[in-house]
Each structure stands twice: as structure tokens, then as C-alpha cells.
Design a protein around this motif. Structure first.
Motif, PDB file in Angstrom:
ATOM      1  N   GLU A 115       0.835  -1.197   0.000  1.00 23.65           N
ATOM      2  CA  GLU A 115       0.000   0.000   0.000  1.00 23.65           C
ATOM      3  C   GLU A 115       0.871   1.247   0.000  1.00 23.65           C
ATOM      4  OE1 GLU A 115      -2.811   0.356   3.280  1.00 23.65           O
ATOM      5  OE2 GLU A 115      -3.561  -1.618   2.640  1.00 23.65           O
ATOM      6  N   HIS A 116       1.942   1.197   0.797  1.00 23.09           N
ATOM      7  CA  HIS A 116       2.808   2.366   0.905  1.00 23.09           C
ATOM      8  C   HIS A 116       3.650   2.582  -0.338  1.00 23.09           C
ATOM      9  CE1 HIS A 116       2.284   3.889   5.029  1.00 23.09           C
ATOM     10  NE2 HIS A 116       1.618   2.764   5.097  1.00 23.09           N
ATOM     11  N   ALA A 117       3.850   1.499  -1.098  1.00 28.99           N
ATOM     12  CA  ALA A 117       4.654   1.664  -2.309  1.00 28.99           C
ATOM     13  C   ALA A 117       3.747   1.888  -3.515  1.00 28.99           C
ATOM     14  CB  ALA A 117       5.522   0.437  -2.516  1.00 28.99           C
ATOM     15  N   GLY A 118       2.442   1.760  -3.337  1.00 25.79           N
ATOM     16  CA  GLY A 118       1.505   1.991  -4.430  1.00 25.79           C
ATOM     17  C   GLY A 118       1.524   0.868  -5.455  1.00 25.79           C
ATOM     18  N   LEU A 119       0.849  -0.207  -5.136  1.00 26.95           N
ATOM     19  CA  LEU A 119       0.796  -1.358  -6.031  1.00 26.95           C
ATOM     20  C   LEU A 119      -0.013  -0.999  -7.269  1.00 26.95           C
ATOM     21  CD1 LEU A 119       1.743  -4.323  -5.914  1.00 26.95           C
ATOM     22  CD2 LEU A 119      -0.507  -4.900  -5.056  1.00 26.95           C
ATOM     23  N   LYS A 120       0.540  -1.269  -8.457  1.00 29.40           N
ATOM     24  CA  LYS A 120      -0.185  -0.954  -9.685  1.00 29.40           C
ATOM     25  C   LYS A 120      -1.274  -2.006  -9.927  1.00 29.40           C
ATOM     26  CE  LYS A 120       3.591   1.427 -11.989  1.00 29.40           C
ATOM     27  NZ  LYS A 120       4.606   1.274 -13.016  1.00 29.40           N
ATOM     28  N   PRO A 121      -2.380  -1.584 -10.551  1.00 32.19           N
ATOM     29  CA  PRO A 121      -3.532  -2.495 -10.651  1.00 32.19           C
ATOM     30  C   PRO A 121      -3.296  -3.719 -11.541  1.00 32.19           C
ATOM     31  CG  PRO A 121      -3.952  -0.422 -11.799  1.00 32.19           C
ATOM     32  CD  PRO A 121      -2.686  -0.235 -11.047  1.00 32.19           C
ATOM     33  N   ASP A 122      -2.369  -3.652 -12.485  1.00 30.79           N
ATOM     34  CA  ASP A 122      -2.231  -4.814 -13.381  1.00 30.79           C
ATOM     35  C   ASP A 122      -1.275  -5.877 -12.828  1.00 30.79           C
ATOM     36  OD1 ASP A 122      -0.052  -3.174 -13.649  1.00 30.79           O
ATOM     37  OD2 ASP A 122       0.324  -3.715 -15.743  1.00 30.79           O
ATOM     38  N   THR A 123      -0.999  -5.810 -11.516  1.00 27.34           N
ATOM     39  CA  THR A 123      -0.107  -6.797 -10.908  1.00 27.34           C
ATOM     40  C   THR A 123      -0.770  -8.173 -10.912  1.00 27.34           C
ATOM     41  OG1 THR A 123       0.798  -5.104  -9.487  1.00 27.34           O
ATOM     42  CG2 THR A 123       1.141  -7.378  -8.805  1.00 27.34           C
ATOM     43  N   ASP A 124      -0.029  -9.191 -11.343  1.00 24.11           N
ATOM     44  CA  ASP A 124      -0.622 -10.533 -11.334  1.00 24.11           C
ATOM     45  C   ASP A 124      -0.051 -11.439 -10.241  1.00 24.11           C
ATOM     46  OD1 ASP A 124       1.805 -10.734 -12.549  1.00 24.11           O
ATOM     47  OD2 ASP A 124       1.161 -12.003 -14.201  1.00 24.11           O
ATOM     48  N   THR A 125       1.201 -11.262  -9.883  1.00 25.96           N
ATOM     49  CA  THR A 125       1.778 -12.120  -8.840  1.00 25.96           C
ATOM     50  C   THR A 125       2.632 -11.280  -7.910  1.00 25.96           C
ATOM     51  OG1 THR A 125       2.227 -13.576 -10.706  1.00 25.96           O
ATOM     52  CG2 THR A 125       2.864 -14.377  -8.548  1.00 25.96           C
ATOM     53  N   LEU A 126       2.665 -11.677  -6.649  1.00 27.20           N
ATOM     54  CA  LEU A 126       3.584 -11.059  -5.700  1.00 27.20           C
ATOM     55  C   LEU A 126       4.654 -12.091  -5.379  1.00 27.20           C
ATOM     56  CD1 LEU A 126       1.006  -9.373  -3.333  1.00 27.20           C
ATOM     57  CD2 LEU A 126       2.219  -8.371  -5.264  1.00 27.20           C
ATOM     58  N   SER A 131       4.851  -8.440  -9.735  1.00 32.11           N
ATOM     59  CA  SER A 131       5.106  -8.783 -11.124  1.00 32.11           C
ATOM     60  C   SER A 131       3.857  -8.510 -11.956  1.00 32.11           C
ATOM     61  CB  SER A 131       5.512 -10.258 -11.195  1.00 32.11           C
ATOM     62  OG  SER A 131       4.720 -10.954 -12.100  1.00 32.11           O
ATOM     63  N   SER A 132       4.072  -8.119 -13.203  1.00 27.68           N
ATOM     64  CA  SER A 132       2.949  -7.920 -14.118  1.00 27.68           C
ATOM     65  C   SER A 132       3.309  -8.615 -15.421  1.00 27.68           C
ATOM     66  CB  SER A 132       2.718  -6.430 -14.358  1.00 27.68           C
ATOM     67  OG  SER A 132       3.774  -5.928 -15.142  1.00 27.68           O
ATOM     68  N   PRO A 133       2.319  -8.912 -16.239  1.00 28.31           N
ATOM     69  CA  PRO A 133       2.625  -9.590 -17.502  1.00 28.31           C
ATOM     70  C   PRO A 133       3.620  -8.795 -18.351  1.00 28.31           C
ATOM     71  CG  PRO A 133       0.267  -9.567 -17.098  1.00 28.31           C
ATOM     72  CD  PRO A 133       0.896  -8.720 -16.031  1.00 28.31           C
ATOM     73  N   ALA A 134       3.589  -7.452 -18.217  1.00 27.37           N
ATOM     74  CA  ALA A 134       4.498  -6.650 -19.024  1.00 27.37           C
ATOM     75  C   ALA A 134       5.930  -6.773 -18.503  1.00 27.37           C
ATOM     76  CB  ALA A 134       4.054  -5.188 -18.993  1.00 27.37           C
ATOM     77  N   LEU A 135       6.064  -6.827 -17.168  1.00 25.87           N
ATOM     78  CA  LEU A 135       7.385  -6.877 -16.548  1.00 25.87           C
ATOM     79  C   LEU A 135       8.017  -8.255 -16.714  1.00 25.87           C
ATOM     80  CD1 LEU A 135       9.126  -4.896 -14.950  1.00 25.87           C
ATOM     81  CD2 LEU A 135       8.126  -5.806 -12.859  1.00 25.87           C
ATOM     82  N   PHE A 136       7.261  -9.268 -16.372  1.00 29.31           N
ATOM     83  CA  PHE A 136       7.740 -10.646 -16.521  1.00 29.31           C
ATOM     84  C   PHE A 136       6.745 -11.400 -17.388  1.00 29.31           C
ATOM     85  CE2 PHE A 136       9.182  -9.494 -12.143  1.00 29.31           C
ATOM     86  CZ  PHE A 136      10.519  -9.398 -12.438  1.00 29.31           C
ATOM     87  N   PRO A 137       6.981 -11.450 -18.685  1.00 25.19           N
ATOM     88  CA  PRO A 137       6.034 -12.149 -19.555  1.00 25.19           C
ATOM     89  C   PRO A 137       5.913 -13.609 -19.135  1.00 25.19           C
ATOM     90  CG  PRO A 137       7.801 -11.103 -20.826  1.00 25.19           C
ATOM     91  CD  PRO A 137       8.146 -10.968 -19.381  1.00 25.19           C
ATOM     92  N   PRO A 138       4.738 -14.197 -19.344  1.00 27.16           N
ATOM     93  CA  PRO A 138       4.573 -15.601 -18.953  1.00 27.16           C
ATOM     94  C   PRO A 138       5.596 -16.465 -19.671  1.00 27.16           C
ATOM     95  CG  PRO A 138       2.718 -14.829 -20.273  1.00 27.16           C
ATOM     96  CD  PRO A 138       3.539 -13.637 -19.945  1.00 27.16           C
ATOM     97  N   PRO A 139       6.054 -17.533 -19.014  1.00 28.35           N
ATOM     98  CA  PRO A 139       7.101 -18.354 -19.615  1.00 28.35           C
ATOM     99  C   PRO A 139       6.632 -18.983 -20.909  1.00 28.35           C
ATOM    100  CG  PRO A 139       6.147 -19.435 -17.703  1.00 28.35           C
ATOM    101  CD  PRO A 139       5.579 -18.068 -17.737  1.00 28.35           C
ATOM    102  N   GLU A 140       7.567 -19.121 -21.821  1.00 21.35           N
ATOM    103  CA  GLU A 140       7.216 -19.778 -23.084  1.00 21.35           C
ATOM    104  C   GLU A 140       7.048 -21.265 -22.837  1.00 21.35           C
ATOM    105  OE1 GLU A 140       9.415 -18.511 -26.582  1.00 21.35           O
ATOM    106  OE2 GLU A 140      10.097 -16.813 -25.386  1.00 21.35           O
ATOM    107  N   PRO A 141       6.304 -21.940 -23.717  1.00 24.22           N
ATOM    108  CA  PRO A 141       6.033 -23.350 -23.467  1.00 24.22           C
ATOM    109  C   PRO A 141       7.316 -24.164 -23.370  1.00 24.22           C
ATOM    110  CG  PRO A 141       5.251 -22.685 -25.631  1.00 24.22           C
ATOM    111  CD  PRO A 141       5.613 -21.439 -24.918  1.00 24.22           C
ATOM    112  N   GLU A 142       7.265 -25.146 -22.500  1.00 18.28           N
ATOM    113  CA  GLU A 142       8.420 -25.988 -22.254  1.00 18.28           C
ATOM    114  C   GLU A 142       8.612 -26.942 -23.426  1.00 18.28           C
ATOM    115  OE1 GLU A 142       8.105 -27.983 -18.504  1.00 18.28           O
ATOM    116  OE2 GLU A 142       9.600 -29.471 -19.051  1.00 18.28           O
TER     117      GLU A 142
END
Ligand code: SF4
Ligand code: SF4
Ligand code: SF4
Ligand code: SF4
Lengths: 576, 191
Positions: free
Chosen positions: A317-328, A356-367
Motif C-alpha cells: 500500500e505504501h509503495a503503491g501497487l499498480k492495478p495490473d499486478t498478477d503475482t507477488l 510482477s505484471s505480464p508486461a514486466l515478466f512475460p509468462p514463460p514460453e512453453p516448455e
């Protein structure tokens, strides 16, 4: 002084992303409405809770006592009321709960009176106990109780004390900021540790992407003018902050698989741990706060001085979490673990909270299947063969994985970072390690069950034999008064004694010996009230004996009438 | 010719003596195969295999009297390990002896317990503490989950409770997720 530096194999150079959170100094985070302080925050035994719901606690009061020596204490970070001691969600990938003390701060922040501790005069053992009770654990992430690492060992001395300020993982800057602001006390802590370890030199390793921290440390070292202290700037390469890697860079000592650096006279501590040691000894300040980097997908990335037990959501809260965050994530992008929820608290191991957000850490590519290109082996800083580990972990062949030194893997993620097939290699290693630990636990449980089962069987056997021996002894004592043929058929005590050595079983022999001792004792303790009698009393005793003899004779006569049944009964008793 | 014979005779005698000495010096206690099998068995001591404990079952397997798929607590993995050890074909667990269940421990409802001590006598690993006419309790760390104390209890106050994962015992999942065929599942199997 120019020191020759060495290098470790492998490693990678991910984008450091450290700028954003170092722009502003460390901020002290206010207290949350509720603090959730897990009892178990370190490697080792879970501390015993010392408080219960309704208790008032003061700042610095011990709320969990170390359970055994491989454990560490837990303290209240402020004054307030304990509202519960119950399982709460942990900052752990499992999403499980564990015992925690929940405190509602009263806002007064009253401190508990400090017991003065003169560490200059105390023995090393007392200093270690003090550190254990101050809850000092490794703050680099491993949270191993520090007091256990602070003994000179069997050799009586250590060559080198390495203070780890490399902080190699992207995004994390808590040690950097701490070194900039607390350099002097960090080095003082290192000096204390050096004394405890009887080390020849102290090497503080700092990566060259932290010039401000290195400069602050150098200035502090100049102020202390300690010749054994050396601040060494090391090249930036992930994972230079791994203990074995940093030791190799600084000293050239290559710690082999399955061995520890202490075997080679080197001990390693994180900079924040050095500061915690200093605070605990000099100021009597237990470990109740730590610096946490909040970075990633937040409005104001920054380092916060956070009370341990603060819910993670409150920090964000104090750091201002951006709304598009998907994982902590707790920890960095390479080694961190996903958090199960924002209610989980900050613990001693929390060096970084990463959104983390999809833009920051894109989902892993298929194995894709492993092509055995060997990229991972080239990148592995622990000199392992990750593809072999992967292969055996994947096929659940854990024994083979261990042969390839699975437990030397530091889960740094370099192999997965370079793998062209995008295999989540570290996930396999974590899976294999936890399976192996589970198996070891099962095996220990099975071994103890086997032992208990066998002991129980042995006890049952012993009881049976004791009973048989008792019966035999009783039937051997009787015949004196009985008719001749009855007496003949029952084994005499001498027979029983002669039979005893024939039993080969050592346990049986033991039992026999114990029985013989008991018999001897019984005989020695003959009725004491029969000596030194007056003639009058003696006459009474004689009369009673005569009566008893008559009764026995009568009984024996009666028994000889139906004798055939009796001797066999006597035999059975003896045989049983 | 004679010398050759003497040499051979001498060798035979020397080697024979060496073998004889070795068999005395390195005599193995008990049957090593039984111990190896026993090391694989889970030591629950529940008797579901039809033998009064794991060691007797191990002895029966070693003697060829019992099959390798009779131990439900050991589960599928246990059968596999036994098959590996003995060089036999893997076979699924024999359902006659029971099914593999998640590990549980017995818990006594202490308010209902009448203190008859029957459960203590049934417990194969001494995991129950109590005394006549006193409340009994189970030391969870020692309980193997064999369920042998449940049936004798006249007050019906013993329950088997599955052991929950804790932060310390939790395991990372296998990273590969099996994809289930959804589209072409045969209708029969669905029924
Ligand atoms: S880098 Fe990936 S593909 Fe190449 S050998 Fe290693 S695991 Fe296999
Ligand atoms: S995660 Fe383990 S195997 Fe992979 S590079 Fe790091 S140390 Fe080597
Ligand atoms: S079924 Fe398995 S655990 Fe139970 S007694 Fe037999 S071998 Fe032991
Ligand atoms: S068998 Fe049941 S009633 Fe008897 S002592 Fe055990 S728990 Fe209590």
C-alpha cells in the motif's frame, strides 16, 4: 591495496533493475494495525510461544523462546496486546499456515527494560547464547541461526571471515542501501564476529555496480583503521552473492561438492547480519525490524525499514501497487517464491517484495524437450550438470539426482535462464529436493517405529520369561514340605541355575542374571524381626511353626491321594 | 610333475583355509535379504499383509511364502522398490489386503476415554500413554497410523485423523501437469 581476485564458472548477467529503488533513502514504515509474527522464521526448531492471547507485550519483549540450540528467539517489534496465538498464512509457496503471535500495537511503543550485557567480558559461549536469544539469524535469505556459525570450530581459528555485500540478484537493493547508511556499524559487527571466529582477516565483498556502498564502507574502514579489514569490489555477475561463489572470487578457494566452506577456514555472513549482531550486542536490540526492498510493478519503488510481522499488503500500500499486478514474489526474480496472499507477513527472510505484471515478466514460453545443448552446464555457478539433474528429477530417479550433487544446487536459476527449451529447471530441483526430504523423514519415522516395535516384542518376551521363572521358583520352593515323588518332579533352584548359562540369547542371560540378583537380595533380606527374641517370643514362634508344619503335612497327605495330576502341573509351570 | 601336483595341492589347501577362515570371520548375522526387505517396508506394523508385523512379512517374502504386493501402507512405490530389490515383475497392490490411504494418526477423544488400557495393549509401537482408569492419549509423533487400537476400544473414542501438511513438510509439486483428454473420452469410461 590491490587484491588478486578470482572467478567462478558460469553465471549470467540479467538486467540489474536496481536504479528505481535506490533513488530515495530508506523510509521507516509506520506500524500496521496488526502485526503477525510467525514463531518459526529460521532454519531449526520452532520456538515455544511465551505469550498468550490477552497478554500485554513491550517493544523488544521475547515472545518465542528458542527451542533447543538449533533455533532462535522471536520478539515483539512494538508494545501492544496479543490478540491471538494461532495459525496464520505464511509467506511461503505452499500457501499453508503456521503458528504466529498476532499483536495489536498500542501506539506507545514502550520498550522493555534491557538487561545489560557486557559482551566484552562475556565468554564466546555466552555471546552466542545472547545472540540466539536476540533472534539474530542470517538475513541474506537463508535465515540460519547466526550463533551456530560463530564458533571458532575444532581448529580453534578461522582464516577468513567473508562479509557478503554482493547482493547480486536483480531488483534487490536492501543491502546496498544499508551499506550506504550503516557502513560503520556493519564493520563493527564484522569486527566482533572476527573476534569470535578468531579469524585472520575480514573481506567485505561488494559488487562493482554499488560504488556508493563501497565508498561508504571504505570510509568507515578508514575510520576504524583496522588492518585486517578489507573492502573488496568484485565484478558484477549473477550469482556473485552466493556464499560459495563469493568465497571463490575473494579467496580463490573452491569448496568441493558436499563440503562446507568452514572446512576450508572460511565463514560467510551477510552485511545485514553483521549489523544485527552489532545491534544485539552493543545496544541489546533484538532483531525486530529489517530492510525490505519493494520493487517491480509499484508506483514508488523504495527500501523500507519494516517491523517484522507487518502484513505484505500493508507494505505494498505504501509503495503503491499498480492495478495490473498478477503475482507477488518474495525475493528476487531469479530465486524468489510466489506469495500466497497479501495477508502473509514480512519475516526475517524477506529481503525483497516484488510485484510482477505480464508486461514486466512475460509468462514463460512453453516448455520444450531438452536438446542436451549443455548451455545450462556452462551457466551453472555450482559446477553441476543441470540437464542430468533435470533428467533424473523428472523421472523421479532421486538417488541418481543426488549422485549428481542435487543438494549442491543453490537454486540460482541460471540454468533455467539460459535454457533454449524454456524448461523450468529449478522447479524440478525444488520438487526433487522436497521429495527426498520427505523420504528421509519417512525413513527416520520407519526406523524409529521398527526400533519401538522390536523393543516392545522383546519386552513381551521378557515378561513371559520372567513369569515362567517366577512360577518355576515358586514350584521349586514348595516341594520341601511335599512328598518325595512330588519334590522329585519339580526342578530344584540348582537345576534352574544350571540351565541358565545354556541359554545363548544375551538378553535371556541378562534377564537370568537380574533374576538371580533379585533372589539373592530376597534371601539376604530375611525377616529381621526373628533375631534377638526373648525365650517367650521364641516359644510362640516355634508353636506357630509347628502348627504350620502340621497343616502342610495334612495338605501333603491330601495331595498324595490325587497325586497324578499335580506333578505334571508343576512341570508345566516350570516349562512355561 | 610331482612338483606341479604339490603346488596345486598347496594352493588348494591355502585357498581352502582362507575361505574357511573368511566364512568364520565374516559370518553374517541373520538373513541380510530379510533386513533389506524390512528396510523397504514402512514399519507401520499394522498386519494388513497377513503377518504380525513388517519383519515377519519380510521373512515370508524372503522365504517365498508371500507376494510382494500385500503391504497397503507401503503403497505402489513400496511394491516397486521390492520388485527392484528382488528382480521381480511389478504388480499392483493386492486389494484383498486393503488400499493405500493418506498417512493418518490416531486421536483419542479424551473426554470419552474410560481408561480400560485395551488400546495400549494393541499398539505395536508403544505410542499410547495412560494407566488403568486414567485418561489415555496418543503421542502423535510416534503413532504409525496402523489403526490397531481403533477396534479394541470399547468406548469407540479413537478416530484416525489424516496428517495435514505443514510448512515444513509441504512438497513442491511435480512441474509437469498431465493433460487429460477431454474431447475423445469414450462414453463407457465416463459412465
Ligand atoms: S540448457 Fe536446456 S536444453 Fe540445453 S541441455 Fe540444459 S536443460 Fe537441456
Ligand atoms: S539452479 Fe542449480 S543447477 Fe541451475 S545453475 Fe543454479 S546451481 Fe546450477
Ligand atoms: S501391511 Fe505393510 S506396514 Fe502393515 S505390517 Fe505388513 S508390511 Fe508392515
Ligand atoms: S481403548 Fe478406548 S476407552 Fe480404553 S483406554 Fe484406550 S481410548 Fe480409552
Amino acid at each position: 591495496m590491490l587484491r588478486q581476485l578470482f572467478s567462478f564458472n558460469g553465471g549470467v548477467k540479467p538486467d540489474p533493475n536496481k536504479g528505481a529503488s535506490t533513488r530515495e533513502p530508506i523510509a521507516r514504515l509506520p506500524l500496521p494495525p496488526q502485526l503477525i509474527i510467525p514463531l518459526h522464521q529460521h532454519i531449526g526448531g520452532t520456538p515455544r510461544p511465551l505469550v498468550k492471547a490477552g497478554d500485554r507485550v513491550l517493544h523488544g519483549q521475547r515472545i518465542g523462546a528458542a527451542d533447543g540450540n538449533v533455533s532462535s528467539a522471536v520478539h515483539a517489534p512494538t508494545s501492544g496486546t496479543v490478540v491471538a496465538v494461532e495459525p496464520r498464512l505464511m509467506p511461503h509457496a505452499s500457501g499453508l499456515s503456521a503458528m504466529a503471535v498476532v499483536i495489536e500495537p498500542d501506539g506507545l511503543d514502550l520498550r522493555i527494560e534491557r538487561e545489560p550485557f557486557d559482551w566484552h567480558a562475556a565468554t564466546p559461549g555466552e555471546v552466542r547464547d545472547h545472540l540466539r536469544d536476540a533472534g539474530v539469524v542470517g538475513l541474506g535469505g537463508a535465515v540460519f541461526p547466526s550463533h551456530l556459525k560463530l564458533s571458532a570450530g575444532t581448529a580453534g581459528s578461522t582464516d577468513t571471515l567473508v562479509i557478503n555485500g554482493a547482493e547480486c540478484e536483480p531488483f534487490i537493493t536492501c543491502d546496498d542501501m544499508l551499506m550506504r547508511s550503516e557502513a560503520l556499524d556493519i564493520l563493527r559487527g564484522a569486527q566482533v564476529m572476527r573476534k569470535m571466529l578468531a579469524a585472520r582477516q575480514v573481506l567485505v565483498g561488494v559488487e562493482d555496480n554499488k560504488p556508493d556502498a563501497a565508498a561508504a564502507l571504505k570510509a568507515a574502514a578508514a575510520e576504524l583503521s583496522d588492518a585486517s579489514l578489507d573492502i573488496v569490489v568484485v565484478p558484477t555477475r549473477y550469482p556473485a552473492g552466493g556464499a560459495k561463489q563469493l568465497i571463490r572470487v575473494l579467496t580463490g578457494i573452491e569448496v568441493p561438492h558436499g563440503r562446507r566452506s568452514t572446512d576450508y577456514g572460511v565463514q560467510c555472513f551477510n552485511v545485514a547480519t553483521a549489523l544485527a549482531v552489532w545491534n544485539a550486542l552493543e545496544h541489546g536490540e533484538p532483531l525486530t525490524r529489517r530492510i525490505v526492498t519493494v520493487a517491480g510493478n509499484v508506483e514508488r519503488p523504495r527500501n523500507f525499514d519494516v517491523a517484522i510481522g507487518t502484513p505484505i499488503g500493508f507494505v505494498f500500500e505504501h509503495a503503491g501497487l499498480k492495478p495490473d499486478t498478477d503475482t507477488l514474489i518474495m525475493g528476487g526474480p531469479m530465486m524468489g517464491v510466489p506469495l500466497p496472499g497479501v495477508e502473509a507477513p514480512v519475516v526475517k527472510a524477506t529481503n525483497c517484495l516484488l510485484a510482477s505484471s505480464p508486461a514486466l515478466f512475460p509468462p514463460p514460453e512453453p516448455e520444450m524437450p531438452c536438446i542436451r545443448c549443455g548451455e545450462c552446464a556452462r551457466a551453472c555457478p555450482a559446477d553441476l550438470q543441470p540437464f542430468e539433474l533435470y533428467w533424473h528429477a523428472r523421472s523421479r530417479n532421486f538417488g541418481r539426482a543426488q549422485e549428481y550433487h542435487l543438494f549442491d544446487c543453490i537454486e540460482c536459476g541460471c540454468c533455467a535462464y539460459v535454457c533454449p527449451s524454456h524448461i523450468p529447471l529449478v522447479d524440478y530441483y525444488r520438487y526433487a529436493k522436497s521429495e527426498i526430504w520427505a523420504r528421509e523423514r519417512d525413513k527416520d519415522a520407519a526406523d524409529s517405529a521398527r526400533e519401538r516395535f522390536e523393543f516392545r516384542n522383546w519386552r513381551a518376551e521378557r515378561e513371559k520369561e520372567e513369569k515362567a521363572a517366577r512360577l518355576a521358583a515358586r514350584s521349586a520352593a514348595k516341594p520341601a514340605a511335599k512328598t518325595a515323588d512330588v519334590a522329585d518332579s519339580a526342578p530344584s533352584p540348582a537345576d534352574a541355575q544350571a540351565a541358565a548359562p545354556a541359554t545363548t540369547d544375551p538378553k535371556k542371560a541378562l534377564i537370568e542374571a537380574a533374576m538371580a540378583r533379585a533372589r539373592a537380595q530376597k534371601e539376604a533380606a530375611a525377616a529381621k524381626n526373628t533375631d534377638a527374641l526373648t525365650p517367650d517370643q521364641q516359644a510362640q514362634v516355634d508353636a506357630a511353626e509347628a502348627r504350620r508344619k502340621r497343616a502342610a503335612d495334612l495338605l501333603a497327605e491330601k495331595q498324595t491321594a490325587n497325586a497324578p495330576a499335580d506333578p505334571s502341573a508343576g512341570q508345566n509351570d516350570a516349562a512355561r | 610333475m610331482i612338483s606341479a601336483l604339490l603346488v596345486m595341492l598347496g594352493l588348494a589347501l591355502a585357498l581352502g583355509a582362507a575361505l574357511g577362515a573368511a566364512s568364520v570371520l565374516f559370518r553374517t548375522q541373520g538373513d541380510p535379504l530379510v533386513d533389506k526387505i524390512d528396510a523397504i517396508l514402512p514399519q507401520t506394523q499394522c498386519g494388513q499383509c497377513g503377518y504380525p508385523g513388517c519383519k515377519p512379512y519380510a521373512t515370508a517374502i524372503a522365504g517365498g511364502d508371500a507376494d510382494i504386493n500385500q503391504c497397503p501402507p507401503g503403497g505402489d512405490e513400496g511394491v516397486r522398490k521390492l520388485a527392484d530389490l528382488l528382480g521381480r515383475e511389478y504388480k499392483p497392490l493386492n486389494a484383498e489386503h486393503g488400499v493405500e490411504k493418506p498417512k493418518s494418526v490416531a486421536v483419542i477423544d479424551e473426554a470419552t476415554c474410560i481408561g480400560c488400557t485395551l488400546c495400549i495393549q494393541a499398539c505395536p509401537v508403544d505410542a499410547i500413554v495412560g494407566a488403568a482408569k486414567q485418561m489415555h492419549t496418543i503421542v502423535a509423533d510416534l503413532c504409525t497410523g496402523c489403526e490397531l487400537c481403533v477396534a479394541p476400544c470399547p468406548a469407540d473414542c479413537i478416530a484416525m485423523v489424516p496428517v495435514a501438511d505443514t510448512v515444513d513438510t509441504w512438497k513442491w509439486r511435480y512441474p509437469v501437469f498431465d493433460l487429460k483428454p477431454v474431447m475423445h473420452a469414450p462414453a463407457k469410461e465416463a459412465a
